[in-house]
Structure formats: structure tokens, C-alpha cells
Write a protein that holds these residues in place. Structure first.
Motif, mmCIF file in Angstrom:
data_model
loop_
_atom_site.group_PDB
_atom_site.id
_atom_site.type_symbol
_atom_site.label_atom_id
_atom_site.label_comp_id
_atom_site.label_asym_id
_atom_site.label_seq_id
_atom_site.Cartn_x
_atom_site.Cartn_y
_atom_site.Cartn_z
ATOM 1 N N ALA A 152 -2.956 -9.369 8.907
ATOM 2 C CA ALA A 152 -2.465 -8.028 8.654
ATOM 3 C C ALA A 152 -1.191 -8.162 7.838
ATOM 4 O O ALA A 152 -0.978 -7.120 6.964
ATOM 5 C CB ALA A 152 -2.298 -7.193 9.847
ATOM 6 N N ASP A 153 -0.105 -8.925 8.227
ATOM 7 C CA ASP A 153 1.184 -8.913 7.432
ATOM 8 C C ASP A 153 0.774 -9.263 5.911
ATOM 9 O O ASP A 153 1.267 -8.708 5.031
ATOM 10 C CB ASP A 153 2.117 -9.899 7.883
ATOM 11 N N ALA A 154 -0.227 -10.280 5.626
ATOM 12 C CA ALA A 154 -0.335 -10.539 4.357
ATOM 13 C C ALA A 154 -0.867 -9.305 3.481
ATOM 14 O O ALA A 154 -0.697 -9.093 2.460
ATOM 15 C CB ALA A 154 -1.390 -11.716 4.337
ATOM 16 N N VAL A 155 -1.788 -8.690 4.083
ATOM 17 C CA VAL A 155 -2.577 -7.370 3.513
ATOM 18 C C VAL A 155 -1.459 -6.487 3.136
ATOM 19 O O VAL A 155 -1.484 -5.528 2.153
ATOM 20 C CB VAL A 155 -3.741 -6.812 4.553
ATOM 21 N N GLY A 156 -0.590 -6.231 4.163
ATOM 22 C CA GLY A 156 0.557 -5.137 3.845
ATOM 23 C C GLY A 156 1.417 -5.450 3.107
ATOM 24 O O GLY A 156 1.791 -4.692 2.261
ATOM 25 N N LYS A 157 1.803 -6.737 2.739
ATOM 26 C CA LYS A 157 2.592 -7.124 1.734
ATOM 27 C C LYS A 157 2.009 -7.139 0.430
ATOM 28 O O LYS A 157 2.262 -6.574 -0.726
ATOM 29 C CB LYS A 157 3.052 -8.771 2.156
ATOM 30 N N GLY A 158 0.659 -7.344 0.448
ATOM 31 C CA GLY A 158 -0.155 -7.104 -0.826
ATOM 32 C C GLY A 158 -0.177 -5.856 -1.391
ATOM 33 O O GLY A 158 -0.042 -5.390 -2.608
ATOM 34 N N ILE A 159 -0.565 -4.807 -0.574
ATOM 35 C CA ILE A 159 -0.457 -3.520 -0.705
ATOM 36 C C ILE A 159 0.786 -2.909 -1.059
ATOM 37 O O ILE A 159 0.745 -2.161 -2.101
ATOM 38 C CB ILE A 159 -1.157 -2.601 0.606
ATOM 39 N N GLY A 160 2.134 -3.550 -0.555
ATOM 40 C CA GLY A 160 3.221 -3.061 -0.882
ATOM 41 C C GLY A 160 3.657 -3.532 -2.212
ATOM 42 O O GLY A 160 4.040 -2.808 -3.049
ATOM 43 N N LEU A 172 12.541 4.884 -14.830
ATOM 44 C CA LEU A 172 12.920 6.036 -15.493
ATOM 45 C C LEU A 172 13.780 6.802 -14.351
ATOM 46 O O LEU A 172 14.277 7.879 -15.309
ATOM 47 C CB LEU A 172 11.408 6.553 -15.938
ATOM 48 N N GLY A 173 14.120 6.825 -13.436
ATOM 49 C CA GLY A 173 14.863 7.461 -12.474
ATOM 50 C C GLY A 173 13.973 8.669 -12.095
ATOM 51 O O GLY A 173 14.568 9.818 -11.490
ATOM 52 N N ILE A 174 12.795 8.693 -11.961
ATOM 53 C CA ILE A 174 11.949 9.872 -11.449
ATOM 54 C C ILE A 174 11.889 9.598 -9.944
ATOM 55 O O ILE A 174 11.800 10.435 -9.320
ATOM 56 C CB ILE A 174 10.538 10.012 -12.129
ATOM 57 N N ILE A 175 11.774 8.251 -9.632
ATOM 58 C CA ILE A 175 11.798 8.007 -8.187
ATOM 59 C C ILE A 175 12.954 7.070 -7.943
ATOM 60 O O ILE A 175 13.136 6.168 -8.797
ATOM 61 C CB ILE A 175 10.378 7.563 -7.850
ATOM 62 N N LYS A 176 13.543 7.294 -7.146
ATOM 63 C CA LYS A 176 14.892 6.537 -6.716
ATOM 64 C C LYS A 176 14.188 5.414 -5.934
ATOM 65 O O LYS A 176 13.249 5.306 -5.120
ATOM 66 C CB LYS A 176 15.766 7.306 -5.660
ATOM 67 N N GLN A 177 14.985 4.040 -5.900
ATOM 68 C CA GLN A 177 14.710 2.985 -5.335
ATOM 69 C C GLN A 177 14.563 3.089 -3.987
ATOM 70 O O GLN A 177 13.881 2.908 -3.117
ATOM 71 C CB GLN A 177 15.366 1.860 -5.632
ATOM 72 N N SER A 178 15.782 3.753 -3.118
ATOM 73 C CA SER A 178 16.086 4.102 -1.992
ATOM 74 C C SER A 178 14.683 4.862 -1.481
ATOM 75 O O SER A 178 14.134 4.692 -0.111
ATOM 76 C CB SER A 178 17.238 4.894 -1.531
ATOM 77 N N GLN A 179 14.204 6.010 -2.036
ATOM 78 C CA GLN A 179 12.984 6.805 -1.812
ATOM 79 C C GLN A 179 11.509 5.917 -1.632
ATOM 80 O O GLN A 179 11.171 5.978 -0.609
ATOM 81 C CB GLN A 179 12.687 7.834 -2.822
ATOM 82 N N PHE A 180 11.670 4.895 -2.605
ATOM 83 C CA PHE A 180 10.451 4.194 -2.622
ATOM 84 C C PHE A 180 10.570 3.258 -1.323
ATOM 85 O O PHE A 180 9.632 2.752 -0.666
ATOM 86 C CB PHE A 180 10.468 3.197 -3.648
ATOM 87 N N GLU A 181 11.751 2.452 -1.045
ATOM 88 C CA GLU A 181 11.804 1.619 0.216
ATOM 89 C C GLU A 181 11.674 2.210 1.501
ATOM 90 O O GLU A 181 11.085 1.760 2.373
ATOM 91 C CB GLU A 181 13.467 1.020 0.025
ATOM 92 N N ARG A 182 11.883 3.637 1.556
ATOM 93 C CA ARG A 182 11.660 4.299 3.016
ATOM 94 C C ARG A 182 10.358 4.734 3.062
ATOM 95 O O ARG A 182 9.796 4.938 4.099
ATOM 96 C CB ARG A 182 12.517 5.914 2.920
ATOM 97 N N SER A 183 9.521 4.638 1.931
ATOM 98 C CA SER A 183 8.039 5.069 1.674
ATOM 99 C C SER A 183 7.251 3.998 1.917
ATOM 100 O O SER A 183 6.177 3.723 1.340
ATOM 101 C CB SER A 183 7.661 5.849 0.939
ATOM 102 N N LYS A 184 7.347 2.816 2.905
ATOM 103 C CA LYS A 184 6.745 1.899 3.081
ATOM 104 C C LYS A 184 5.189 2.057 3.382
ATOM 105 O O LYS A 184 4.376 1.293 2.981
ATOM 106 C CB LYS A 184 7.278 0.826 4.011
ATOM 107 N N ILE A 185 4.788 3.181 3.961
ATOM 108 C CA ILE A 185 3.558 3.495 4.307
ATOM 109 C C ILE A 185 2.836 4.224 3.280
ATOM 110 O O ILE A 185 1.785 4.528 3.069
ATOM 111 C CB ILE A 185 3.544 4.602 5.540
ATOM 112 N N GLY A 186 3.424 4.355 1.951
ATOM 113 C CA GLY A 186 2.887 4.975 0.938
ATOM 114 C C GLY A 186 3.144 6.184 0.701
ATOM 115 O O GLY A 186 2.611 6.857 -0.139
ATOM 116 N N VAL A 187 3.971 7.024 1.411
ATOM 117 C CA VAL A 187 4.008 8.569 1.247
ATOM 118 C C VAL A 187 5.413 8.578 0.860
ATOM 119 O O VAL A 187 6.355 8.152 1.691
ATOM 120 C CB VAL A 187 3.805 9.320 2.550
ATOM 121 N N LEU A 188 5.459 9.241 -0.346
ATOM 122 C CA LEU A 188 6.956 9.590 -0.667
ATOM 123 C C LEU A 188 7.612 10.737 0.065
ATOM 124 O O LEU A 188 6.893 11.433 0.455
ATOM 125 C CB LEU A 188 7.136 9.979 -2.099
#
Length: 66
Positions: A28-36, A49-65
Motif C-alpha cells: 500500500a505504501d508503494a502504491v501510494g507513493k506511485g500515485i503521488g 506557472l504559479g497556478i497551484i502553489k507547492q504548499s497547496q499540492f503538498e497539503r493535498s496528498k489525497i488528491g484533492v486541492l
């Protein structure tokens, strides 16, 4: 040759929970890292391009912005 669901359930019930955790957690850990990694690859251009901030992406580990 179909597999009988009752036999699979019997095997699953015979295994201790700790054995199941040790078996499936690394997978499950390997699959999760692959999806990430795939999600990061998809969002790398908007991040650059600055449309999405890196911090927003990091907080959205489950794939929801956020």
C-alpha cells in the motif's frame, strides 16, 4: 476454474491480523507513493506557472486541492 469465495475467506480468517498488516502495508505504501508521483507529474506545469502553489499540492496528498 473459479475460486470459491468461502475458501478465500477461510484463509483470510486463519491469518493473524499482524501478518496481514505486514503483508499489505509495504504494498500500500508503494502504491501510494506511485500515485503521488503521478499526481506530481500531472501538476508540475501548473506548479511551475504559479497556478497551484507547492504548499497547496503538498497539503493535498489525497488528491484533492485545498
Amino acid at each position: 476454474m473459479p475460486i470459491d469465495p468461502n475458501s478465500i475467506e477461510a484463509i483470510s480468517d486463519a491469518l493473524p491480523d499482524s501478518t496481514k498488516e505486514l503483508l499489505f502495508n509495504p504494498t500500500a505504501d508503494a502504491v501510494g507513493k506511485g500515485i503521488g508521483g503521478i499526481l506530481y507529474w500531472l501538476f508540475q506545469k501548473p506548479i511551475k506557472l504559479g497556478i497551484i502553489k507547492q504548499s497547496q499540492f503538498e497539503r493535498s496528498k489525497i488528491g484533492v486541492l485545498i
